[in-house]
Write an enzyme that holds these catalytic residues in place. Sequence first.
Site, PDB file in Angstrom:
ATOM      1  N   GLU A  35      -3.790   7.686 -15.859  1.00 53.84           N
ATOM      2  CA  GLU A  35      -4.194   8.941 -16.497  1.00 53.84           C
ATOM      3  C   GLU A  35      -2.997   9.686 -17.084  1.00 53.84           C
ATOM      4  OE1 GLU A  35      -7.126   9.005 -16.890  1.00 53.84           O
ATOM      5  OE2 GLU A  35      -8.325   8.628 -15.103  1.00 53.84           O
ATOM      6  N   HIS A  71      -3.200   6.357  -6.635  1.00 54.20           N
ATOM      7  CA  HIS A  71      -4.395   5.611  -7.030  1.00 54.20           C
ATOM      8  C   HIS A  71      -5.108   5.080  -5.791  1.00 54.20           C
ATOM      9  CE1 HIS A  71      -7.007   2.708  -9.079  1.00 54.20           C
ATOM     10  NE2 HIS A  71      -6.828   3.486 -10.126  1.00 54.20           N
TER      11      HIS A  71
HETATM   12  N1  COA Z   1      -0.167  14.497  -5.413  1.00 50.21           N
HETATM   13  C1  COA Z   1       0.116  14.964  -4.193  1.00 50.21           C
HETATM   14  N2  COA Z   1      -0.267  14.359  -3.052  1.00 50.21           N
HETATM   15  C2  COA Z   1      -0.986  13.231  -3.177  1.00 50.21           C
HETATM   16  C3  COA Z   1      -1.310  12.699  -4.432  1.00 50.21           C
HETATM   17  C4  COA Z   1      -0.884  13.369  -5.579  1.00 50.21           C
HETATM   18  N3  COA Z   1      -1.158  12.936  -6.812  1.00 50.21           N
HETATM   19  N4  COA Z   1      -2.040  11.582  -4.256  1.00 50.21           N
HETATM   20  C5  COA Z   1      -2.169  11.426  -2.936  1.00 50.21           C
HETATM   21  N5  COA Z   1      -1.530  12.419  -2.284  1.00 50.21           N
HETATM   22  C6  COA Z   1      -1.465  12.637  -0.844  1.00 50.21           C
HETATM   23  C7  COA Z   1      -2.791  13.170  -0.368  1.00 50.21           C
HETATM   24  O1  COA Z   1      -2.826  14.581  -0.422  1.00 50.21           O
HETATM   25  C8  COA Z   1      -2.863  12.654   1.021  1.00 50.21           C
HETATM   26  O2  COA Z   1      -2.136  13.522   1.871  1.00 50.21           O
HETATM   27  P1  COA Z   1      -2.625  13.806   3.390  1.00 50.21           P
HETATM   28  O3  COA Z   1      -2.593  12.462   4.078  1.00 50.21           O
HETATM   29  O4  COA Z   1      -1.614  14.773   3.910  1.00 50.21           O
HETATM   30  O5  COA Z   1      -4.009  14.364   3.277  1.00 50.21           O
HETATM   31  C9  COA Z   1      -2.148  11.337   0.977  1.00 50.21           C
HETATM   32  O6  COA Z   1      -1.289  11.400  -0.171  1.00 50.21           O
HETATM   33  C10 COA Z   1      -3.132  10.195   0.878  1.00 50.21           C
HETATM   34  O7  COA Z   1      -3.222   9.749  -0.332  1.00 50.21           O
HETATM   35  P2  COA Z   1      -4.081   8.464  -0.744  1.00 50.21           P
HETATM   36  O8  COA Z   1      -4.687   7.840   0.473  1.00 50.21           O
HETATM   37  O9  COA Z   1      -3.297   7.631  -1.651  1.00 50.21           O
HETATM   38  O10 COA Z   1      -5.178   9.176  -1.569  1.00 50.21           O
HETATM   39  P3  COA Z   1      -6.577   8.636  -2.041  1.00 50.21           P
HETATM   40  O11 COA Z   1      -6.637   7.163  -2.105  1.00 50.21           O
HETATM   41  O12 COA Z   1      -7.605   9.340  -1.260  1.00 50.21           O
HETATM   42  O13 COA Z   1      -6.595   9.229  -3.519  1.00 50.21           O
HETATM   43  C11 COA Z   1      -6.237   9.632  -5.770  1.00 50.21           C
HETATM   44  C12 COA Z   1      -6.226   8.560  -4.698  1.00 50.21           C
HETATM   45  C13 COA Z   1      -6.047   9.018  -7.150  1.00 50.21           C
HETATM   46  C14 COA Z   1      -7.610  10.341  -5.760  1.00 50.21           C
HETATM   47  C15 COA Z   1      -5.101  10.622  -5.476  1.00 50.21           C
HETATM   48  O14 COA Z   1      -3.877   9.932  -5.511  1.00 50.21           O
HETATM   49  C16 COA Z   1      -5.115  11.810  -6.407  1.00 50.21           C
HETATM   50  O15 COA Z   1      -5.853  12.759  -6.180  1.00 50.21           O
HETATM   51  N6  COA Z   1      -4.284  11.781  -7.502  1.00 50.21           N
HETATM   52  C17 COA Z   1      -4.269  12.868  -8.450  1.00 50.21           C
HETATM   53  C18 COA Z   1      -5.460  12.817  -9.419  1.00 50.21           C
HETATM   54  C19 COA Z   1      -5.360  11.682 -10.409  1.00 50.21           C
HETATM   55  O16 COA Z   1      -4.332  11.411 -10.989  1.00 50.21           O
HETATM   56  N7  COA Z   1      -6.499  10.989 -10.596  1.00 50.21           N
HETATM   57  C20 COA Z   1      -6.599   9.868 -11.520  1.00 50.21           C
HETATM   58  C21 COA Z   1      -6.562   8.575 -10.787  1.00 50.21           C
HETATM   59  S1  COA Z   1      -6.533   7.170 -11.893  1.00 50.21           S
END
Ligand code: COA
Length: 373
Positions: A311, A252
């Site tokens: 989600e 998140h």
């Molecule tokens: N699966 C795999 N890897 C994940 C991940 C997931 N669900 N969520 C984060 N990561 C990884 C990213 O790939 C990133 O890796 P990197 O540094 O090698 O590029 C790292 O963790 C950084 O993550 P973070 O800073 O927490 O991500 P964010 O704040 O940019 O993104 C989300 C937050 C929600 C967009 C992200 O966790 C995600 O895409 N989750 C899946 C989609 C989802 O469930 N969305 C609904 C959200 S309520």
Amino acid sequence: MDDLERPGLEGVIAARTRLSHVDGAAGRLVIAGYPLEDLAGVVSFEALTHLLWTGDLPTSEEEASLRHALAPHRALSPAVAALLTAACAAGAPPMDAARMAVGALSLGADEAGAAAAVLGALPAIVGGYERLRRGGALVTPVGPLGTAEALLFAIDGRTPHPERARALDTYLVTVSDHGLNASTFAARVVASTGSGLVDAVVAAIGALKGPLHGGAPGPALRMVLEIGAAERAEAAIAERLARGERLMGFGHRIYRVRDPRADVLRAAVDRLAASGHGHPDLHALAAAVEAEALRQLAAHKPDRVLQTNVEFATALLLHELDLPDDLFTAVFAVGRAAGWTAHIAEQRETGKLIRPASRYVGPLDRARPEAAR
Ligand code: COA
């Protein structure tokens, strides 16, 4: 880019609110002073709406009075029914149908009654649209059903089992408000111009429809269904991570510890399963996928806290209620409408037009065009 320029307005405080506080570092969501855990599964969605609208939880008389105020709006007007029928014939997605039908609510309601009209009609619109898609005819419940009951009644044409209604009610409370998210901000922008409540809610529905806001639970459910069997979870998740894919329903942007909404929804799913409703096979499969995903994510990103988000739990709960995944966002709108309408009222108290600035990055000295003949 200077200090005043913030793409996506990230970190900009654009409103003061008494409605909800999202504490990402602590993994806490506080709604009008109460931690979410003390509300979801404890008070009804109507009580929660009263809390957001007035600042206090209702007495039982006040809660009954709100139910009675919402009840007449469950009977959709001929204009709304005709719009839903046309949308269904055109194969419109549920959020498009909801946007069109909610827009038509301004035909029947004055501004003072518009919030009750939206909250009262939305479950009938969303549930009714699903019933039309299944080939049924619109039905109107008799008596003051709660919002969750009214939505399930509008789909099935009969009063739902109390455990199913309770699970949906818990979901609606859980998603009712969440700080200045994009759809709530959209509603506040429109309200700040002095426009009507229905106009502001239509804008909010448009914002919620986008996949970056309200459209994620479908993919989370599809991931679980694609994995298909608990014994496949380890290999299937490892393959996804090796391909650089993100696991849907985990992580998140704001919650860095845990998403408190996931916890209360998981409790609701467990309760539904224990009551003999829902799909025990899927429940067990989802639990296995979740446990394996959390195990592998911890190893994959040891420096990150990647926990189950709202989600994943939403997908499971709404699927257990036999709702199709393309209806999930519209059901989300039914719950979030409590927050939208409260934010619209709060925004109006300020009387201040929301009007940020832009930085012009185009040319300034182009040649004067020839006069048109
Ligand atoms: N699966 C795999 N890897 C994940 C991940 C997931 N669900 N969520 C984060 N990561 C990884 C990213 O790939 C990133 O890796 P990197 O540094 O090698 O590029 C790292 O963790 C950084 O993550 P973070 O800073 O927490 O991500 P964010 O704040 O940019 O993104 C989300 C937050 C929600 C967009 C992200 O966790 C995600 O895409 N989750 C899946 C989609 C989802 O469930 N969305 C609904 C959200 S309520």
